[in-house]
Design a protein around this motif. Structure first.
Motif, PDB file in Angstrom:
ATOM      1  N   ILE A  40       3.307  -6.342   7.231  1.00 12.83           N
ATOM      2  CA  ILE A  40       3.042  -7.140   6.042  1.00 12.83           C
ATOM      3  C   ILE A  40       3.023  -8.610   6.469  1.00 12.83           C
ATOM      4  O   ILE A  40       4.008  -9.107   7.022  1.00 12.83           O
ATOM      5  N   LEU A  41       1.923  -9.298   6.205  1.00  9.39           N
ATOM      6  CA  LEU A  41       1.781 -10.704   6.601  1.00  9.39           C
ATOM      7  C   LEU A  41       2.093 -11.657   5.453  1.00  9.39           C
ATOM      8  O   LEU A  41       2.696 -12.703   5.666  1.00  9.39           O
ATOM      9  N   GLU A  42       1.651 -11.310   4.249  1.00 12.51           N
ATOM     10  CA  GLU A  42       1.869 -12.155   3.060  1.00 12.51           C
ATOM     11  C   GLU A  42       1.879 -11.284   1.813  1.00 12.51           C
ATOM     12  O   GLU A  42       1.202 -10.261   1.765  1.00 12.51           O
ATOM     13  N   ARG A  43       2.616 -11.760   0.814  1.00  9.50           N
ATOM     14  CA  ARG A  43       2.593 -11.151  -0.521  1.00  9.50           C
ATOM     15  C   ARG A  43       2.450 -12.256  -1.545  1.00  9.50           C
ATOM     16  O   ARG A  43       3.167 -13.247  -1.486  1.00  9.50           O
ATOM     17  N   HIS A  44       1.536 -12.058  -2.482  1.00  2.59           N
ATOM     18  CA  HIS A  44       1.362 -12.966  -3.616  1.00  2.59           C
ATOM     19  C   HIS A  44       1.171 -12.088  -4.839  1.00  2.59           C
ATOM     20  O   HIS A  44       0.077 -11.541  -5.040  1.00  2.59           O
ATOM     21  N   GLY A  45       2.229 -11.906  -5.610  1.00  2.00           N
ATOM     22  CA  GLY A  45       2.146 -11.026  -6.771  1.00  2.00           C
ATOM     23  C   GLY A  45       1.809  -9.610  -6.333  1.00  2.00           C
ATOM     24  O   GLY A  45       2.503  -9.028  -5.501  1.00  2.00           O
ATOM     25  N   ASP A  46       0.722  -9.072  -6.862  1.00  2.00           N
ATOM     26  CA  ASP A  46       0.298  -7.706  -6.541  1.00  2.00           C
ATOM     27  C   ASP A  46      -0.646  -7.642  -5.345  1.00  2.00           C
ATOM     28  O   ASP A  46      -1.183  -6.579  -5.031  1.00  2.00           O
ATOM     29  N   THR A  47      -0.867  -8.777  -4.687  1.00  2.00           N
ATOM     30  CA  THR A  47      -1.775  -8.825  -3.536  1.00  2.00           C
ATOM     31  C   THR A  47      -0.967  -8.878  -2.245  1.00  2.00           C
ATOM     32  O   THR A  47      -0.018  -9.651  -2.128  1.00  2.00           O
ATOM     33  N   VAL A  48      -1.359  -8.042  -1.299  1.00  2.00           N
ATOM     34  CA  VAL A  48      -0.683  -7.960  -0.007  1.00  2.00           C
ATOM     35  C   VAL A  48      -1.720  -8.132   1.097  1.00  2.00           C
ATOM     36  O   VAL A  48      -2.769  -7.484   1.078  1.00  2.00           O
ATOM     37  N   ARG A  49      -1.424  -8.998   2.038  1.00  2.00           N
ATOM     38  CA  ARG A  49      -2.231  -9.134   3.251  1.00  2.00           C
ATOM     39  C   ARG A  49      -1.417  -8.496   4.363  1.00  2.00           C
ATOM     40  O   ARG A  49      -0.223  -8.779   4.512  1.00  2.00           O
ATOM     41  N   ARG A  69      -5.158  -6.291  -0.027  1.00  2.00           N
ATOM     42  CA  ARG A  69      -5.323  -5.334  -1.119  1.00  2.00           C
ATOM     43  C   ARG A  69      -4.541  -5.793  -2.321  1.00  2.00           C
ATOM     44  O   ARG A  69      -3.441  -6.329  -2.198  1.00  2.00           O
ATOM     45  N   THR A  70      -5.130  -5.551  -3.493  1.00  2.00           N
ATOM     46  CA  THR A  70      -4.509  -5.897  -4.766  1.00  2.00           C
ATOM     47  C   THR A  70      -4.393  -4.628  -5.589  1.00  2.00           C
ATOM     48  O   THR A  70      -5.399  -3.977  -5.884  1.00  2.00           O
ATOM     49  N   ALA A  71      -3.161  -4.290  -5.926  1.00  2.00           N
ATOM     50  CA  ALA A  71      -2.893  -3.094  -6.727  1.00  2.00           C
ATOM     51  C   ALA A  71      -2.721  -3.493  -8.187  1.00  2.00           C
ATOM     52  O   ALA A  71      -2.003  -4.446  -8.492  1.00  2.00           O
ATOM     53  N   ASP A  72      -3.383  -2.772  -9.076  1.00  2.00           N
ATOM     54  CA  ASP A  72      -3.279  -3.001 -10.515  1.00  2.00           C
ATOM     55  C   ASP A  72      -2.613  -1.769 -11.134  1.00  2.00           C
ATOM     56  O   ASP A  72      -3.268  -0.766 -11.393  1.00  2.00           O
ATOM     57  N   ARG A  74      -1.415  -1.233 -14.039  1.00  2.00           N
ATOM     58  CA  ARG A  74      -1.845  -0.901 -15.402  1.00  2.00           C
ATOM     59  C   ARG A  74      -3.074   0.011 -15.401  1.00  2.00           C
ATOM     60  O   ARG A  74      -3.111   1.006 -16.092  1.00  2.00           O
ATOM     61  N   SER A  75      -4.072  -0.324 -14.581  1.00  2.00           N
ATOM     62  CA  SER A  75      -5.293   0.482 -14.529  1.00  2.00           C
ATOM     63  C   SER A  75      -5.227   1.581 -13.470  1.00  2.00           C
ATOM     64  O   SER A  75      -6.144   2.393 -13.358  1.00  2.00           O
ATOM     65  N   ARG A  76      -4.151   1.583 -12.680  1.00  2.00           N
ATOM     66  CA  ARG A  76      -3.967   2.538 -11.578  1.00  2.00           C
ATOM     67  C   ARG A  76      -5.144   2.486 -10.612  1.00  2.00           C
ATOM     68  O   ARG A  76      -5.696   3.502 -10.213  1.00  2.00           O
ATOM     69  N   THR A  77      -5.494   1.255 -10.238  1.00  2.00           N
ATOM     70  CA  THR A  77      -6.560   1.047  -9.259  1.00  2.00           C
ATOM     71  C   THR A  77      -6.090   0.053  -8.199  1.00  2.00           C
ATOM     72  O   THR A  77      -5.180  -0.750  -8.436  1.00  2.00           O
ATOM     73  N   VAL A  78      -6.728   0.118  -7.049  1.00  2.00           N
ATOM     74  CA  VAL A  78      -6.467  -0.805  -5.954  1.00  2.00           C
ATOM     75  C   VAL A  78      -7.817  -1.252  -5.401  1.00  2.00           C
ATOM     76  O   VAL A  78      -8.703  -0.423  -5.180  1.00  2.00           O
ATOM     77  N   ARG A  79      -7.952  -2.538  -5.199  1.00  2.00           N
ATOM     78  CA  ARG A  79      -9.155  -3.092  -4.564  1.00  2.00           C
ATOM     79  C   ARG A  79      -8.719  -3.773  -3.277  1.00  2.00           C
ATOM     80  O   ARG A  79      -7.723  -4.502  -3.258  1.00  2.00           O
ATOM     81  N   ALA A  80      -9.464  -3.505  -2.218  1.00  2.00           N
ATOM     82  CA  ALA A  80      -9.102  -4.054  -0.911  1.00  2.00           C
ATOM     83  C   ALA A  80     -10.358  -4.430  -0.137  1.00  2.00           C
ATOM     84  O   ALA A  80     -11.461  -3.970  -0.450  1.00  2.00           O
ATOM     85  N   HIS A  81     -10.155  -5.251   0.876  1.00  2.00           N
ATOM     86  CA  HIS A  81     -11.239  -5.584   1.788  1.00  2.00           C
ATOM     87  C   HIS A  81     -10.635  -5.968   3.134  1.00  2.00           C
ATOM     88  O   HIS A  81      -9.480  -6.360   3.218  1.00  2.00           O
ATOM     89  N   ARG A  82     -11.442  -5.812   4.168  1.00  2.00           N
ATOM     90  CA  ARG A  82     -11.021  -6.253   5.489  1.00  2.00           C
ATOM     91  C   ARG A  82     -11.229  -7.750   5.596  1.00  2.00           C
ATOM     92  O   ARG A  82     -12.314  -8.255   5.318  1.00  2.00           O
ATOM     93  N   VAL A  83     -10.184  -8.444   6.010  1.00  2.00           N
ATOM     94  CA  VAL A  83     -10.257  -9.884   6.258  1.00  2.00           C
ATOM     95  C   VAL A  83     -10.819 -10.097   7.668  1.00  2.00           C
ATOM     96  O   VAL A  83     -11.702 -10.922   7.877  1.00  2.00           O
ATOM     97  N   GLU A  84     -10.273  -9.367   8.621  1.00  2.00           N
ATOM     98  CA  GLU A  84     -10.825  -9.326   9.981  1.00  2.00           C
ATOM     99  C   GLU A  84     -11.732  -8.095  10.021  1.00  2.00           C
ATOM    100  O   GLU A  84     -11.245  -6.968  10.037  1.00  2.00           O
ATOM    101  N   THR A  85     -13.019  -8.321  10.021  1.00  2.00           N
ATOM    102  CA  THR A  85     -13.963  -7.218   9.820  1.00  2.00           C
ATOM    103  C   THR A  85     -14.252  -6.402  11.066  1.00  2.00           C
ATOM    104  O   THR A  85     -14.755  -5.280  10.957  1.00  2.00           O
ATOM    105  N   GLY A  86     -13.989  -6.945  12.241  1.00  2.00           N
ATOM    106  CA  GLY A  86     -14.243  -6.185  13.467  1.00  2.00           C
ATOM    107  C   GLY A  86     -15.702  -5.764  13.570  1.00  2.00           C
ATOM    108  O   GLY A  86     -16.608  -6.592  13.474  1.00  2.00           O
ATOM    109  N   ALA A  87     -15.945  -4.472  13.720  1.00  2.00           N
ATOM    110  CA  ALA A  87     -17.306  -3.937  13.876  1.00  2.00           C
ATOM    111  C   ALA A  87     -18.071  -3.883  12.554  1.00  2.00           C
ATOM    112  O   ALA A  87     -19.262  -3.602  12.538  1.00  2.00           O
ATOM    113  N   PHE A  88     -17.384  -4.151  11.444  1.00  2.00           N
ATOM    114  CA  PHE A  88     -18.027  -4.104  10.127  1.00  2.00           C
ATOM    115  C   PHE A  88     -18.566  -5.484   9.751  1.00  2.00           C
ATOM    116  O   PHE A  88     -17.924  -6.499  10.011  1.00  2.00           O
TER     117      PHE A  88
END
Length: 154
Positions: A40-49, A69-72, A74-88
């Protein structure tokens, strides 16, 4: 060209337990067979890096990247993305949870595009993600269901 994967598993466990276990990033090396570490590098509310590092592949290479990634709850959903994309070029991830009878349906959606010099093209990575998602979801299903049984017998 971009790719899209969608994988679902039905877990015979309460939604709250599935949510808690699968969103505890620090425990992912035990939950997922592919990760050697989750830092875990950082936490801001429901968002974790965080940084994930895989176990070495057959050639001895471990892969590592930073995601956010940000977990919600209430809606039981999580949205995430790669910050360091590597091969993507990009990798966007969406997890959704819903009660299904006495259990929980967990759905993973990934949208991505590979860089031109990546070791796999888009279709090859799509196939790899689909194969690995089935393996990881099966493992998670087993571990969460065992935990659910242990909680009812304690």
């Amino acid at each position: 060209m971009s790719e899209h994967t969608e994988n679902t598993v039905l877990i015979d466990a309460p939604l709250e337990l599935v949510w808690e276990m699968t969103n505890d990033i620090a425990s992912w090396p035990e939950l997922f067979s592919e990760y050697a570490s989750a830092e875990i590098l950082e936490r801001h509310g429901d968002t974790v890096r965080f940084r994930l590092t895989t176990h070495p592949d057959p050639d001895g290479r471990a892969w590592s990247w930073v995601s956010e990634r940000t977990a919600d709850r209430r809606s039981r959903t999580v949205r995430a993305h790669r910050v360091e994309t590597g091969a993507f070029s990009y990798m966007w991830i969406f997890w959704q949870y819903r009660a299904a009878g006495e259990g929980t349906e967990m759905r993973w959606v990934q949208d991505f595009e590979m860089k031109p010099d990546a070791p796999l093209d888009d279709a090859g990575m799509r196939d790899r993600i689909n194969r690995n998602s089935a393996v990881q979801m099966g493992r998670i299903k087993d571990l969460v269901e065992r935990r659910a049984v242990a909680l009812t017998t304690d």
